[in-house]
Design an enzyme around this catalytic site. Structure first.
Site, short mmCIF file in Angstrom:
data_model
loop_
_atom_site.label_atom_id
_atom_site.label_comp_id
_atom_site.label_asym_id
_atom_site.label_seq_id
_atom_site.Cartn_x
_atom_site.Cartn_y
_atom_site.Cartn_z
N TRP A 49 -3.73 -5.33 64.81
CA TRP A 49 -3.52 -3.78 65.29
C TRP A 49 -4.86 -2.96 64.94
O TRP A 49 -5.17 -3.23 63.93
CB TRP A 49 -2.60 -2.97 64.29
CG TRP A 49 -2.28 -1.74 64.48
CD1 TRP A 49 -1.68 -1.27 65.55
CD2 TRP A 49 -2.84 -0.53 63.64
NE1 TRP A 49 -1.48 0.35 65.33
CE2 TRP A 49 -2.08 0.69 64.44
CE3 TRP A 49 -3.53 -0.43 62.52
CZ2 TRP A 49 -2.50 1.80 63.78
CZ3 TRP A 49 -3.60 0.81 62.11
CH2 TRP A 49 -3.13 1.83 62.58
N SER A 94 -1.73 -11.07 62.70
CA SER A 94 -0.89 -9.88 62.61
C SER A 94 0.03 -9.65 63.50
O SER A 94 0.62 -10.50 64.29
CB SER A 94 -1.90 -8.56 62.09
OG SER A 94 -1.23 -8.07 61.42
N LEU A 95 -0.25 -8.33 64.45
CA LEU A 95 0.35 -7.84 65.47
C LEU A 95 0.09 -9.04 66.58
O LEU A 95 1.15 -9.39 67.60
CB LEU A 95 -0.34 -6.40 66.09
CG LEU A 95 0.33 -6.08 67.42
CD1 LEU A 95 1.83 -5.91 67.35
CD2 LEU A 95 -0.23 -4.63 67.84
N PHE A 133 -5.64 1.61 56.52
CA PHE A 133 -5.08 0.34 56.99
C PHE A 133 -5.86 -0.77 56.68
O PHE A 133 -5.41 -1.72 56.36
CB PHE A 133 -4.52 0.34 58.44
CG PHE A 133 -3.56 -0.87 58.92
CD1 PHE A 133 -2.29 -0.44 58.75
CD2 PHE A 133 -4.12 -1.90 59.48
CE1 PHE A 133 -1.58 -1.81 59.02
CE2 PHE A 133 -3.41 -2.78 59.86
CZ PHE A 133 -1.94 -2.62 59.49
N LEU A 134 -7.33 -0.59 56.83
CA LEU A 134 -8.22 -1.70 56.93
C LEU A 134 -8.09 -1.84 55.38
O LEU A 134 -8.49 -3.22 54.92
CB LEU A 134 -9.72 -1.27 57.16
CG LEU A 134 -9.73 -0.80 58.87
CD1 LEU A 134 -11.24 -0.58 59.04
CD2 LEU A 134 -9.15 -2.21 59.70
N ALA A 135 -8.23 -0.78 54.37
CA ALA A 135 -8.23 -1.14 52.88
C ALA A 135 -6.78 -2.09 52.71
O ALA A 135 -6.97 -2.99 51.61
CB ALA A 135 -8.42 0.15 52.27
N LEU A 136 -5.80 -1.53 53.01
CA LEU A 136 -4.72 -2.42 52.85
C LEU A 136 -4.69 -3.83 53.24
O LEU A 136 -4.34 -4.85 52.48
CB LEU A 136 -3.37 -1.86 53.39
CG LEU A 136 -1.95 -2.35 52.99
CD1 LEU A 136 -1.69 -2.19 51.66
CD2 LEU A 136 -1.13 -1.70 54.00
N ASP A 164 -2.06 -11.44 50.20
CA ASP A 164 -1.91 -10.41 51.42
C ASP A 164 -0.80 -9.31 50.86
O ASP A 164 0.19 -9.86 50.26
CB ASP A 164 -0.98 -11.25 52.42
CG ASP A 164 -1.20 -10.51 53.80
OD1 ASP A 164 -1.06 -9.40 53.66
OD2 ASP A 164 -1.13 -11.04 54.73
N HIS A 175 -5.11 -10.19 53.88
CA HIS A 175 -4.46 -10.36 55.19
C HIS A 175 -5.21 -10.82 56.08
O HIS A 175 -4.83 -11.12 57.22
CB HIS A 175 -3.99 -8.73 55.52
CG HIS A 175 -3.03 -8.73 56.72
ND1 HIS A 175 -1.83 -9.24 56.94
CD2 HIS A 175 -3.27 -8.18 57.95
CE1 HIS A 175 -1.23 -9.05 57.98
NE2 HIS A 175 -2.09 -8.30 58.63
#
Length: 259
Positions: free
Chosen positions: A21, A82-83, A144-147, A208, A235
């Protein structure tokens, strides 16, 4: 459906890489280099991402994406992150004659928790990112990138790499990002994994925070020819462990070639 697919290498078995994503195929640079020593590597930019700027609602549907990629590329081992892992799962389930093997990187058959599925994130996480897209587009992507890198021993380096790549070809389509979050929220292919006919490897990041390793182990055990691998990452294992990921891809390719 418009797709941009680039190829590296002129010989060897074919490998297809499908990104996650908000990203695009350029995020796989180190992995492409590692794989190209033995393989012909095809890298897709999904609709509304990277160099595939065109997007029509419904284009990110994993089954539709998988069919379009299969129609545009030779038979290959598919590697999805991921996606992109959901797209690759649909490809392997629906096009087993074309998708010779599956490598799922931090890609769960179900991303959100449920009464019978503790191995995910609450649906509120994706709802929060969707709300953030409306309020502050770039900030939502940064969160989201940080997560994605949270918990990795190389978090700062990985976050810099993701930040450098994400807007490399301009902003991803807001409509594509909304649709992608909706897919991550609702998609569930758990019941179909026992019908996965091709060899598969499920690579988890030990730290992750989006896809727990237990989700990947469950998927490997549910797949008749599945294998589980855990790496000491967050991740995006291929950012700091490209050679280790490539080794697992080569193992799947070798398995597909065995009698």
């Amino acid at each position: 459906m418009d797709l941009t697919i680039t190829r590296t290498g002129d010989a060897g078995p074919d490998v297809m890489l499908v990104h996650g994503w908000a990203m695009h195929g350029g995020i796989f640079g180190g992995l492409v280099d590692a794989l190209a020593m033995r393989c012909r590597v095809h890298v897709v930019d999904l609709p509304g991402h990277g160099r595939t700027s065109a997007f029509v609602p419904g284009d990110l549907d994993p089954a539709r994406c998988a069919a379009a990629i299969a129609a545009a590329t030779p038979p290959a081992t598919w590697v999805g992150w991921s996606l992109g892992g959901l797209v690759s799962m649909h490809g392997a389930l629906a096009h087993a004659g074309h998708v010779r093997g599956l490598v799922a990187i931090a890609a769960s058959p179900r991303f959100v928790t449920a009464d019978d599925w503790p191995h995910g994130v609450p649906a509120s996480v994706f709802a929060g990112f969707a709300a953030g897209l409306e309020a502050n587009f770039q900030h939502a992507i940064e969160r989201f990138l940080a997560l994605e890198t949270l918990g990795s021993p190389h978090a700062q380096d990985e976050l810099r790499a993701l930040r450098a790549r994400v807007f490399e070809h301009g902003d991803p389509s807001r409509e594509a990002l909304r649709e992608g979050l909706d897919i991550l929220d609702r998609e569930d292919v758990r019941a179909r994994l026992p019908g996965l006919a091709v060899p598969s490897c499920w690579i988890a990041g030990r730290r992750d925070r989006i896809v727990p390793p237990a989700a990947m182990q469950w998927a490997a055990e549910a797949s008749p020819r599945g294998r589980f691998v855990e790496l000491p990452t967050g991740h995006a294992p291929f950012l700091s462990e490209a050679d280790a990921v490539a080794t697992q891809v080569f193992a799947v390719i070798d398995e597909t070639a065995a009698p």
